[in-house]
Design a protein around this motif. Structure first.
Motif, PDB file in Angstrom:
ATOM      1  N   HIS A   1      -6.397  41.528  72.808  1.00 46.50           N
ATOM      2  CA  HIS A   1      -6.180  42.775  72.190  1.00 46.50           C
ATOM      3  C   HIS A   1      -6.627  42.635  70.684  1.00 46.50           C
ATOM      4  O   HIS A   1      -6.569  43.320  69.852  1.00 46.50           O
TER       5      HIS A   1
ATOM      6  N   HIS B   1       0.591  47.045  66.933  1.00 44.71           N
ATOM      7  CA  HIS B   1       0.889  48.645  66.936  1.00 44.71           C
ATOM      8  C   HIS B   1       0.270  49.436  66.062  1.00 44.71           C
ATOM      9  O   HIS B   1      -0.220  50.617  66.145  1.00 44.71           O
TER      10      HIS B   1
ATOM     11  N   LYS C   1       0.321  54.067  59.776  1.00 46.33           N
ATOM     12  CA  LYS C   1       1.735  54.355  60.745  1.00 46.33           C
ATOM     13  C   LYS C   1       2.771  53.207  60.217  1.00 46.33           C
ATOM     14  O   LYS C   1       2.763  52.366  59.749  1.00 46.33           O
TER      15      LYS C   1
ATOM     16  N   PRO D   1      -2.171  49.805  71.437  1.00 45.95           N
ATOM     17  CA  PRO D   1      -2.403  51.261  71.643  1.00 45.95           C
ATOM     18  C   PRO D   1      -3.010  51.642  73.056  1.00 45.95           C
ATOM     19  O   PRO D   1      -3.619  50.536  73.698  1.00 45.95           O
ATOM     20  N   GLN D   2      -2.674  52.550  73.443  1.00 52.27           N
ATOM     21  CA  GLN D   2      -3.074  53.069  74.845  1.00 52.27           C
ATOM     22  C   GLN D   2      -4.092  54.172  74.899  1.00 52.27           C
ATOM     23  O   GLN D   2      -4.452  54.706  75.912  1.00 52.27           O
ATOM     24  N   ASN D   3      -4.850  54.443  73.529  1.00 53.13           N
ATOM     25  CA  ASN D   3      -5.607  55.663  73.606  1.00 53.13           C
ATOM     26  C   ASN D   3      -6.810  55.115  74.156  1.00 53.13           C
ATOM     27  O   ASN D   3      -7.197  53.991  74.235  1.00 53.13           O
TER      28      ASN D   3
ATOM     29  N   TYR E   1      -9.585  52.777  72.456  1.00 56.54           N
ATOM     30  CA  TYR E   1      -9.057  51.358  72.282  1.00 56.54           C
ATOM     31  C   TYR E   1      -9.234  50.702  73.359  1.00 56.54           C
ATOM     32  O   TYR E   1      -9.712  49.460  73.527  1.00 56.54           O
TER      33      TYR E   1
ATOM     34  N   MET F   1      -8.988  51.606  65.937  1.00 58.82           N
ATOM     35  CA  MET F   1      -8.050  52.517  66.825  1.00 58.82           C
ATOM     36  C   MET F   1      -6.504  52.108  66.695  1.00 58.82           C
ATOM     37  O   MET F   1      -5.813  53.040  67.255  1.00 58.82           O
ATOM     38  N   ARG F   2      -6.234  51.134  65.986  1.00 58.24           N
ATOM     39  CA  ARG F   2      -4.622  51.225  65.833  1.00 58.24           C
ATOM     40  C   ARG F   2      -4.262  52.193  64.840  1.00 58.24           C
ATOM     41  O   ARG F   2      -2.839  52.134  64.608  1.00 58.24           O
ATOM     42  N   TRP F   3      -5.079  52.563  63.973  1.00 56.46           N
ATOM     43  CA  TRP F   3      -4.766  53.528  63.077  1.00 56.46           C
ATOM     44  C   TRP F   3      -4.557  55.073  63.532  1.00 56.46           C
ATOM     45  O   TRP F   3      -3.810  55.569  62.880  1.00 56.46           O
TER      46      TRP F   3
ATOM     47  N   GLN G   1      -0.903  56.230  69.043  1.00 56.66           N
ATOM     48  CA  GLN G   1      -0.808  55.233  70.235  1.00 56.66           C
ATOM     49  C   GLN G   1      -1.317  55.971  71.533  1.00 56.66           C
ATOM     50  O   GLN G   1      -2.390  55.166  72.491  1.00 56.66           O
ATOM     51  N   TYR G   2      -1.107  57.157  71.718  1.00 63.33           N
ATOM     52  CA  TYR G   2      -1.620  57.776  72.879  1.00 63.33           C
ATOM     53  C   TYR G   2      -2.035  59.012  72.371  1.00 63.33           C
ATOM     54  O   TYR G   2      -1.756  59.788  71.642  1.00 63.33           O
TER      55      TYR G   2
END
Length: 521
Positions: A59, A101, A119, A147-149, A152, A262-264, A267-268
Motif C-alpha cells: 500500500h 486511511h 479527512k 482507499p478503494q477508489n 489508488y 489518493m488517500r486525500w 475512500q470510495y
C-alpha cells in the motif's frame, strides 16, 4: 501517454463498492485514542499484526516506519514478547491504520494547488465494525481500511509490479550507449533495455540485441510520456537515457507519493465520476449506473507550472453553450494589462475589437470604453483595477463554445478551446489553470441526456464561423446527471495493457510529499 488514448486504465476494472459507510468523526490526538481503540487492537495477535505491518509496502507505506528493529528484537526474545510488545504494537498498528486511511502527509502542507482538507479517521465503533466484517484478520483489516477508489488501486498495481524488482535485483543499472539506437540497430546494451521495459510491462517478444518493432513502439510511448515528439529512437545523453537511469527505489517513491495523494480523496468513488489526471493531461468518465459500464476518455490541456490546475473534488452543475469569458484576475494582471500598457488609444481600440473584448465595471453594471482606462497606471499600481475584461461568445473565444461550470470558489472549470491543435502535442500543461477538453460535445451530450438538449440541438446553438453573439445559453445539469469531478496530479499510471507509465513531476507535488512523509522508501 501514447497508447493511453486507446488503452483502458486498469483502474476501470477495479472499482469496488463498499458495504459499509464510514461517517466523518471528530479527530482526537493519537495518545488519547489508544484507550478508545485498544479493544480493537487487543483482539488481534501480535504475529498477525506484525505480518500486516511487514507487508504494508503493498500500500505504498514503508514497514520500517511502523515495525522497528527494536520491536523485532523484542518479538524474537521469547515468552515476554507479548507483555513488552503489546503497547508498542498497538500504537504502531493504529498509526498505520490512520496513515493508510487518511494519509501520513497533510494535503494542506503540500502546496496551494492542493485543495483538500485532511479527512477524519474512523471512530472506534466504525473500526470495530470493519474489523468484525473481515473476520478479525489484521491483513484484511488493512486492505479494507485502505482507499478503494480506482486510481489508488491502479497505483497499487504499479507498486506490486515495481517494488519486488528492487528487492530481488532484477532492476539492474543500464550503462548508456554512446551511439544512437534506432530501428534495426544492434548493440550489446539493447537486451538490458528490453529487460527494463519488460519489467515495466511493455511487450518484448524477443530479448536479443536487435532494436526491433516492439522496442521502437515502447520508446515512442515513453517519449510521448516525457512530453516530447516521438521518433522511436534513443539518442546519446537524451531523455530516454535519463528515463532509463532512474533508480528502482526512485520509481517506487514516485508511486508511493501518488498513492499518498489518493488517500486525500474519498475512500470510495461513486458509481459514476470524472477523473482527470493532471500530470498526464487525460480525462476519464466512468458510469456504472447502467447494466453496462460506460466509459469516455480523451486528452486534456491543463495548467502550466506557473498556473497549476488544482488537485480537488468538485461536480459539474451546468453546461453553458457559447460562454462569455471573463478574464481571471491572474491573466488580467499578468497578461492583458501587460499587452495594453504601452499601446496608443487607437491600438487599444483595435486590440479590443479584434479579440471581441469588452470592458465592464467590477459589478458588471456599466460598460466602459477601453480607451478611457489608464492601463499603464494599472500596471504600475497607481490605479486600482475595479474593472473586468469580458470576451463575447464566438468560435475564437478562449473557452470555445462549451463551458462546464463547477462549484468551487477559485474560478476553475472545464471547457472547450479555440486552440484545438494543441491536443496533438505531447506537452499539454499549457493553460492558466482551467481544464480544456478534447471532446467537450461528447461530455455535454452525456450530461444532458434525457432532456430536450440532444447533440443536434446543442450543435445548432453553437456559434458559426464569423458569428459574434451577445448572449449565452445556460443549461442546468439534471440532478440525476450531476457527476463528481476528481482531479489529481498522478505521475505514475498502470493501464489495462499492464504497462506502468511515468511522467515527470513538473508541479513538484511528489518532492513536497517526500519531504514530509514518515517512512520514505
Amino acid at each position: 501517454m501514447g497508447s493511453l488514448v486507446q488503452a483502458r486504465l486498469i483502474f476501470l476494472l477495479g472499482l469496488i463498492c463498499s458495504s459499509y459507510s464510514f461517517a466523518d468523526s471528530h479527530k482526537t490526538p493519537l495518545a488519547q485514542e489508544r484507550v478508545d481503540y485498544s479493544s480493537v487492537m487487543n483482539q488481534m495477535s501480535i504475529p498477525d499484526m506484525r505480518q500486516g505491518i511487514l507487508r504494508i509496502w503493498r500500500h505504498g507505506l514503508n514497514p520500517k516506519a511502523y515495525w522497528t528493529d527494536k520491536m523485532e528484537s523484542v518479538y524474537n526474545s521469547g515468552s515476554s514478547a507479548d507483555r513488552n510488545l503489546r503497547p508498542l504494537v498497538n500504537q504502531a498498528f493504529l498509526r498505520l491504520l490512520r496513515d493508510l486511511h487518511i494519509g501520513n502527509v497533510n494535503p494542506q502542507d503540500v502546496g496551494r494547488d492542493v485543495k483538500f482538507i485532511r479527512k477524519d479517521f474512523l471512530t472506534p465503533k466504525q473500526l470495530q465494525a470493519v474489523f468484525l466484517a473481515v473476520g478479525g484478520n489484521a491483513l484484511m483489516l488493512l486492505d479494507k481500511v485502505a482507499p478503494q477508489n480506482a486510481p489508488y488501486l491502479a497505483a497499487r498495481e504499479g507498486m506490486l509490479k515495481i517494488y519486488p524488482t528492487c528487492i530481488d535485483g532484477s532492476w539492474e543499472e543500464i550503462v548508456p550507449a554512446t551511439v544512437p539506437l534506432r530501428l534495426y540497430s544492434r548493440d550489446k546494451v539493447i537486451p538490458a533495455i528490453k529487460k527494463r521495459l519488460s519489467l515495466l510491462g511493455y511487450k518484448m517478444q524477443v530479448m536479443d540485441d536487435r532494436f526491433d518493432g516492439d522496442l521502437q513502439s515502447a520508446v515512442s510511448d515513453i517519449q510521448w510520456n516525457l512530453r516530447i515528439k516521438p521518433d522511436g529512437a534513443i539518442s546519446p545523453k537524451g531523455k530516454i537515457w535519463n528515463f532509463l537511469s532512474v533508480p528502482c527505489l526512485d520509481r517506487v517513491r514516485q508511486i508511493q507519493s501518488d498513492m499518498e495523494k489518493m488517500r486525500w480523496f474519498p475512500q470510495y468513488f461513486d458509481k459514476k465520476y470524472i477523473f482527470v489526471n493532471l500530470a498526464m493531461s487525460y480525462f476519464m468518465l466512468i458510469d456504472q449506473t447502467y447494466d453496462w459500464e460506460r466509459v469516455m476518455s480523451f486528452r486534456t490541456i491543463n495548467g502550466r507550472v506557473a498556473r497549476k490546475s488544482p488537485t480537488m473534488q468538485d461536480e459539474i452543475v451546468k453546461v453553458i453553450v457559447n460562454p462569455f469569458w471573463v478574464v481571471p484576475p491572474t491573466i488580467f494582471s499578468e497578461d492583458k494589462v501587460n499587452d495594453l500598457k504601452n499601446l496608443t488609444k487607437a491600438q487599444v481600440a483595435e486590440y479590443f475589437t479584434s479579440h471581441n473584448y469588452e470592458v465592464w465595471s467590477g459589478d458588471f453594471r456599466r460598460r466602459i470604453d477601453p480607451t478611457s482606462v489608464d492601463w499603464l497606471g494599472i500596471s504600475e499600481g497607481r490605479v486600482a483595477p475595479d474593472i473586468n475584461i469580458r470576451q463575447l461568445p464566438h468560435l475564437g473565444n478562449a473557452l470555445g463554445v462549451l463551458k462546464f461550470d463547477l462549484t468551487n470558489s477559485f474560478a476553475i472549470y472545464l471547457h472547450d478551446t479555440n486552440q484545438r491543435e494543441l491536443f496533438d502535442e505531447p506537452m499539454r500543461q499549457l493553460s492558466s489553470g482551467c481544464i480544456r477538453l478534447e471532446k467537450p460535445l461528447d461530455l455535454a451530450e452525456y450530461l444532458l441526456e434525457d432532456t430536450p438538449w440532444d447533440r443536434k440541438t446543442i450543435e445548432s446553438l453553437m456559434a458559426r464561423p464569423g458569428e459574434v453573439l451577445t448572449k449565452s445559453t445556460e443549461l442546468p445539469v439534471p440532478k440525476h446527471k450531476v457527476i463528481p469531478v476528481y482531479t489529481a496530479y498522478l505521475t505514475s499510471m498502470v493501464s489495462s495493457d499492464g504497462v506502468v507509465r511515468f511522467v515527470d513531476d513538473l508541479y513538484g507535488q511528489n518532492a513536497a510529499i517526500e519531504r514530509r512523509l514518515d517512512g520514505r522508501f
